[in-house]
Design an enzyme around this catalytic site. Structure first.
Site, mmCIF file in Angstrom:
data_model
loop_
_atom_site.group_PDB
_atom_site.id
_atom_site.type_symbol
_atom_site.label_atom_id
_atom_site.label_comp_id
_atom_site.label_asym_id
_atom_site.label_seq_id
_atom_site.Cartn_x
_atom_site.Cartn_y
_atom_site.Cartn_z
ATOM 1 N N LYS A 77 -12.095 41.869 -13.624
ATOM 2 C CA LYS A 77 -12.791 41.772 -14.908
ATOM 3 C C LYS A 77 -12.938 40.302 -15.254
ATOM 4 O O LYS A 77 -11.938 39.596 -15.426
ATOM 5 C CB LYS A 77 -12.001 42.498 -15.994
ATOM 6 N N HIS A 115 -17.006 54.159 -13.194
ATOM 7 C CA HIS A 115 -16.455 53.294 -14.235
ATOM 8 C C HIS A 115 -15.208 53.916 -14.863
ATOM 9 O O HIS A 115 -15.020 55.123 -14.816
ATOM 10 C CB HIS A 115 -17.545 53.115 -15.302
ATOM 11 N N ASN A 117 -22.541 49.260 -15.808
ATOM 12 C CA ASN A 117 -22.153 50.331 -16.718
ATOM 13 C C ASN A 117 -22.480 49.885 -18.134
ATOM 14 O O ASN A 117 -21.908 50.369 -19.089
ATOM 15 C CB ASN A 117 -20.663 50.667 -16.622
ATOM 16 N N ASN A 168 -12.467 53.438 -18.446
ATOM 17 C CA ASN A 168 -11.799 52.786 -19.564
ATOM 18 C C ASN A 168 -10.316 53.130 -19.450
ATOM 19 O O ASN A 168 -9.930 53.960 -18.623
ATOM 20 C CB ASN A 168 -12.343 53.286 -20.909
#
Lengths: 425, 425
Positions: free
Chosen positions: B196, B323, B272, B325
């Protein structure tokens, strides 16, 4: 809570070519032969639950089905990805001249999809039976209790040459087409009218559409000349019929011919000829060649992949309708479950159903009926239909007796009109 | 043959906000707060079979979930189209400022999909249990026994300010990132590394990628600066990392920024952020803006609609990745079933899993384990996991205690760096 359905392994697949009486329906490549060919797939599992599928009956296709079936035995009915992969692997060995005249361009993936489709449907039939649920429930659930269909009008001779006239009579001009529409609307209650064109000069077929509009002012109309018009002809007729047709189906050949036409006519263009495989979609979208795709689970790879097509149409703003070839009740049941569970389907579906003698089906009567142009979704389980083994044997015998091994509308036409060639206008 | 599962009507839906410990992971909009929010969906049926779902836990989303849940009670777990339609109708009343910061552009249909998703998964969990089959079987069957995941590397502080250092330690430069990769590869066996980015100047992050490449020459690498680079920066860094990254994820903002970048860099671009809804796809395809889409069933509308996305990617020649979270085990189970039954998925999936304390899940341990970077598909039935009601209560209490009602990485960062603004390079 039901017991786990752990054992649903495919133990056997029977593929039976069948034939049924077909009237002399005319199209751009000739005329329907006296017997239409199909194949019935019976899939057995070790749990004692069996499933049904219906597909094309030409010999080359049946050979591919049988080659794939041998490899599929032993797989689980839920392993649909694995079954399709197995079909693909098998066909990599037997693939070849696979054009069978039922749709347009053929691709390798398209061949896989048309072999896989009937196996997938038979597997879904088993899944539904195991769960005690209709196949539509395996597709997200029915969004309509019944599925609307369109009448499928054909120019036709009064009967096959050398045989007595059939019950339908001739339809060779606008008045004949209007008469045919009248009885079909009366007997079935269809909510749309489609005319198979490509038989007479384009202006004559436009006149037939105009006659239908005059006689039936509120019924949506479609015309399908099977891609035998030039783009110039397509544009001229398309403009003449602006405001009359809900869509014009495959007027010109190929994505480029359709794109040229689409840019110049007022109505959406539909296709089951230039986009018959997922591989064709990107170019068609990029060129805005078609605005409606006619899905058909027989060549789009079954019900799940037809849902994929529906999703692509919704995403790219394309309309979705449904194509038909001459078919029996197994196909109709599958079409109804799919259409019922496809919210994206916004047009009445095609069907050749009225042209098939009702006594010549392979399923037990009662499960499928037209009311107000629609067929109620069979409540299941599975497809909600039952095979009539005696009828299957009779239809197989009819197939054998016909001596036919592939559909050949052009060859049949030439027996009566030597030297006849498909027209191009 | 199992008994028919005729009665699977939804009788009750409980939605429980939960929280779990999250380390201070840095990104372009700030830093993760000490507690990550999720919501657990428990769906009960009149057959006594219940299903689980997991989704976003911010208050506005939970309100939408509850409004929709009230309307869904009474529907059948197979009526997925009808359930989605009901969600859409309900949200038409409560829709509004629905940006919650977890993904990029929000659309009306996207809001419907992210509310519908967890209900769909809970319904599929019930379906699978009724049939005695894993959810992957409802998606065409698993094509892989286990699903490969990518390590998800983050720049991070040593601990939340004012608290003791966490077990992971700081990672604020290339050496720190390499060290983080080393333990993550050792502990989990991941087969890809994703960093990231968007935290430090782009050249520094490129140096971190180069350090990873030097240390782990055979592991596929990805960099995701969360769209905080200009196209010019994206192109410069993209060219610098040619041959190093398997894909560059969301370097620039928007479809146009991505298209400009894609035309000038050697690697595929993944997203995304600029394609998070079916509505975004046509423009992205037309502009060739992205070459890989990161699916995520939480906002693509559940598992069936994620399969639709996979079909679109296959049709248009786009790659498909997944993707993540911050999430709990219910989401991981759903991700694994989906990925296992998605032949089109060709990249190792993202997951935040290692950052969540293993003691803070809401499911009973044992169903999901990483081995060689992959998670074996739970054999079912359904999702193959069991809710721990006591753990759910603890996690709910943690959510309440946190006082958080929405994720706010930027606000949390500003508590320590007043005036801080998300960077743009």
């Amino acid at each position: 809570m039901p017991a786990p359905a752990a054992d649903l392994t495919i133990t056997r697949i029977d593929i039976t070519p069948v034939g049924f009486t077909d009237p002399p329906l005319l199209n751009s490549v000739g005329v329907h032969e006296p017997v239409a060919l199909r194949a019935v797939v019976q899939l057995s599992t070790d749990a004692g639950i069996s499933g049904l599928g219906e597909t094309y009956g030409d010999e080359a296709h049946v050979q591919r089905l049988r080659a794939a079936a041998e490899q599929i035995v032993g797989l689980d009915v839920f392993a649909l990805h694995e079954i399709r992969r197995t079909v693909a692997e098998t066909l990599a060995g037997v693939r070849g001249g696979d054009r069978h005249g039922l749709t347009g361009s053929i691709t390798a993936s398209g061949t896989i999809d048309r072999v896989f489709a009937s196996f997938e449907i038979a597997c879904l039939d088993v899944q539904g039976k195991a769960l005690g649920r209709p196949v539509s429930d395996l597709l997200g659930g029915a969004v309509r209790d019944s599925v609307p269909f369109s009448a499928y009008l054909f120019y036709k001779w009064a009967g096959h040459p050398g045989e007595p006239d059939d019950a339908f009579g001739a339809a060779l001009d606008p008045a004949g087409i209007v008469e045919q529409a009248r009885w079909m609307l009366h007997d079935y209650g269809f909510t749309a009218l489609k005319l198979k064109g490509g038989v007479f000069p384009p202006a004559d077929e436009a006149a037939a559409i105009e006659a239908l509009r005059a006689e039936f002012p509120d019924v949506p109309l479609r015309l399908d000349p099977n891609a035998c018009w030039s783009p110039a002809t397509s544009i001229a007729i398309g403009r003449r019929l602006g405001g009359v047709l809900e869509y014009l189906e495959d007027p010109a050949a190929g994505i480029d011919g359709m794109a040229e036409t689409a840019a110049a006519v007022p109505m959406p263009l539909a296709t089951n000829m230039c986009v018959v495989d997922f591989e064709h979609i990107p170019e068609a979208v990029a060129k805005d060649a078609v605005q409606v795709i006619l899905s058909d689970h027989h060549y789009w790879g079954g019900l799940q992949r037809s849902r994929r097509l529906a999703g692509i149409c919704a995403t790219f703003g394309l309309g979705l309708s449904m194509h038909s070839n001459s078919h029996l009740g197994i196909s109709l049941a599958a079409m109804v479950h799919l259409a019922a569970a496809t919210p994206e389907l916004t047009y009445a579906c095609d069907t050749h159903w009225p042209w098939k003698p009702s006594a010549e089906d392979v399923i037990e009567p009662g499960a499928l009926a037209f009311r107000d142009g629609s067929v109620a979704v069979p409540p299941g389980p599975g497809l909600g239909i039952t095979l009539d083994e005696d009828a299957l044997a009779r239809r197989h015998e009819q197939s054998v007796r016909s001596g036919l091994t592939a559909r050949d509308d052009t060859g049949y036409m030439r027996r009566f009109q030597p030297g006849w060639d498909p027209p191009h206008w």
